[in-house]
Design a protein around this motif. Sequence first.
Motif, mmCIF file in Angstrom:
data_model
loop_
_atom_site.group_PDB
_atom_site.id
_atom_site.type_symbol
_atom_site.label_atom_id
_atom_site.label_comp_id
_atom_site.label_asym_id
_atom_site.label_seq_id
_atom_site.Cartn_x
_atom_site.Cartn_y
_atom_site.Cartn_z
ATOM 1 N N GLY A 193 -13.595 7.335 23.657
ATOM 2 C CA GLY A 193 -12.377 8.096 23.467
ATOM 3 C C GLY A 193 -12.479 9.534 23.918
ATOM 4 O O GLY A 193 -13.416 9.932 24.630
ATOM 5 N N SER A 269 -10.702 13.045 8.218
ATOM 6 C CA SER A 269 -9.380 12.808 8.804
ATOM 7 C C SER A 269 -8.286 13.633 8.138
ATOM 8 O O SER A 269 -7.216 13.839 8.728
ATOM 9 N N GLU A 273 -7.625 16.425 13.177
ATOM 10 C CA GLU A 273 -6.868 15.378 13.865
ATOM 11 C C GLU A 273 -7.664 14.889 15.069
ATOM 12 O O GLU A 273 -7.950 15.651 15.985
ATOM 13 N N HIS A 274 -8.067 13.614 15.037
ATOM 14 C CA HIS A 274 -8.769 13.027 16.177
ATOM 15 C C HIS A 274 -8.543 11.523 16.166
ATOM 16 O O HIS A 274 -8.625 10.879 15.100
ATOM 17 N N PRO A 275 -8.274 10.917 17.326
ATOM 18 C CA PRO A 275 -7.970 9.478 17.367
ATOM 19 C C PRO A 275 -9.098 8.590 16.852
ATOM 20 O O PRO A 275 -8.831 7.516 16.308
ATOM 21 N N ASN A 278 -8.731 8.590 13.136
ATOM 22 C CA ASN A 278 -7.538 7.838 12.785
ATOM 23 C C ASN A 278 -7.770 6.327 12.905
ATOM 24 O O ASN A 278 -7.332 5.542 12.055
ATOM 25 N N PHE A 279 -8.432 5.918 13.980
ATOM 26 C CA PHE A 279 -8.720 4.491 14.172
ATOM 27 C C PHE A 279 -9.604 3.963 13.050
ATOM 28 O O PHE A 279 -9.350 2.882 12.497
ATOM 29 N N GLU A 346 -3.995 1.827 21.636
ATOM 30 C CA GLU A 346 -3.011 2.627 20.918
ATOM 31 C C GLU A 346 -3.586 3.975 20.492
ATOM 32 O O GLU A 346 -2.837 4.930 20.244
ATOM 33 N N TYR A 347 -4.903 4.068 20.415
ATOM 34 C CA TYR A 347 -5.576 5.306 20.021
ATOM 35 C C TYR A 347 -6.284 5.961 21.204
ATOM 36 O O TYR A 347 -7.110 6.858 21.016
ATOM 37 N N GLY A 348 -5.972 5.509 22.401
ATOM 38 C CA GLY A 348 -6.604 6.073 23.590
ATOM 39 C C GLY A 348 -8.050 5.691 23.744
ATOM 40 O O GLY A 348 -8.815 6.373 24.445
#
Length: 445
Positions: A193, A269, A273-275, A278-279, A346-348
């Motif tokens: 990511g 989290s 903020e980081h994908p 979040n994942f 969806e989360y890159g």
Amino acid sequence: MQEYIKQTHKDQCIEAIKRVVSFPSVLKEDENGTPFGQAIQDVLEDTLDLCQSLGFSTYIDPKGYYGYAQVGEGEELLAILCHLDVVPAGDLKKWDTPPFEAQVMGDYIHGRGTQDDKGPTMAALFAVKALMDAGVTFDKRIRFIFGTDEETLWRCMNRYNEIEEKATMGFAPDSAFPLTYAEKGLLQIKLHGAPSDVLELEVGEAFNVVPGKATYSGKLIPELALQLDGLGFDYELKEDSITVIGSSKHSKDALDGVNAIIRLAYGLSELVEHPVLNFLVDEIGEDATGGTIFGAIQDGPSGSLTMNVAGVTISSNASEIRIDMRIPVLADMDRLLEELIEKAKEYGLTYEEFDYLAPLYVPLDSYLVNTLMSVYQEKTGDMSPAVSSGGATFARTMDNCVAYGAVFQDSPMTEHMENERMALKDIFGAMDIYAEAIARLAGQK
């Protein structure tokens, strides 16, 4: 039942275990022109010399990836799948004996590889030697296949299967009695990511370990401690770091562990903020079955899917999640992969396969399982059923092969630990069981 194992075979087996343990056959890539290290090459050659002295014909792969020893005649091939590589000795201060000098102490033989897998290998080998000495003739070829890369990527068996004959049936003496008839598929992946300008994180252990600790060092320590308090998560606080405390387990037992990385992600989290965070929180969480992504995935033979987040990297250059999955034997692998890849997008996050081992499944009513279980039950009186496992043995490298011993249920599992050891009664009991089982599977009727 005829008793094939004599005291001479027991004595010879113990001496052979001492011989093979003396080689520190730990992976060293491309050492001295060998694929996996000089000590691994040496123990492979020496084991084949030993087999030849016992009356087997032998073959070594020209590239040094594997070797085998064979006896018997016939079109069918009974494979005994072994490995001669071992994991590192670990902390030498914790050993009571030198790890590569096998010693009998009381009721055990101690040394690296005595239980995984040099001791069981020699038990199976001298069981066949006992049959040969008893004048048993074989209507199948019995082939001991010696792998050299089992503790890492199984490149030895990959090469064997590319160029050699497959087994008609077989077993790996690299587990526990009574018998393992199903092993989940093993998939290890990396999800790549985006980088981060505000968060640096490097946590986790090997793919096959549920991380019991996850440490953060950075400016967010005070705020992170408050978040963890609110979540009720255990942690250790130092001046320059905070370590979330979980419960470490093998990945195959992820449902019984507490993943410290996931708990750290919950805390971070709320602050960053980081994908990747979040994942981890939204799609995996503390449900080690992967249920949020896949739904309930389980089957009768092997149970539930397990999903272990083994490691995470977040830096100014990139980010990565390392995941170990154990997949039920009857699950639709292609569908699971498609769902995982789509969810990661969806989360890159992009998908990379690191390692995959296909599942093992031999039906309980098969001739092989029935024969091996009958011998075990007759010899021990133990009527425990055959089992499934999330672990991985060489049995899954070929069709119609299972894991069969050599450790008994009342003995400690010490593989990969300091002071690795194997009970002498297990070695001799396994020899007795293997001799009878091989006589029934491959002996001239």
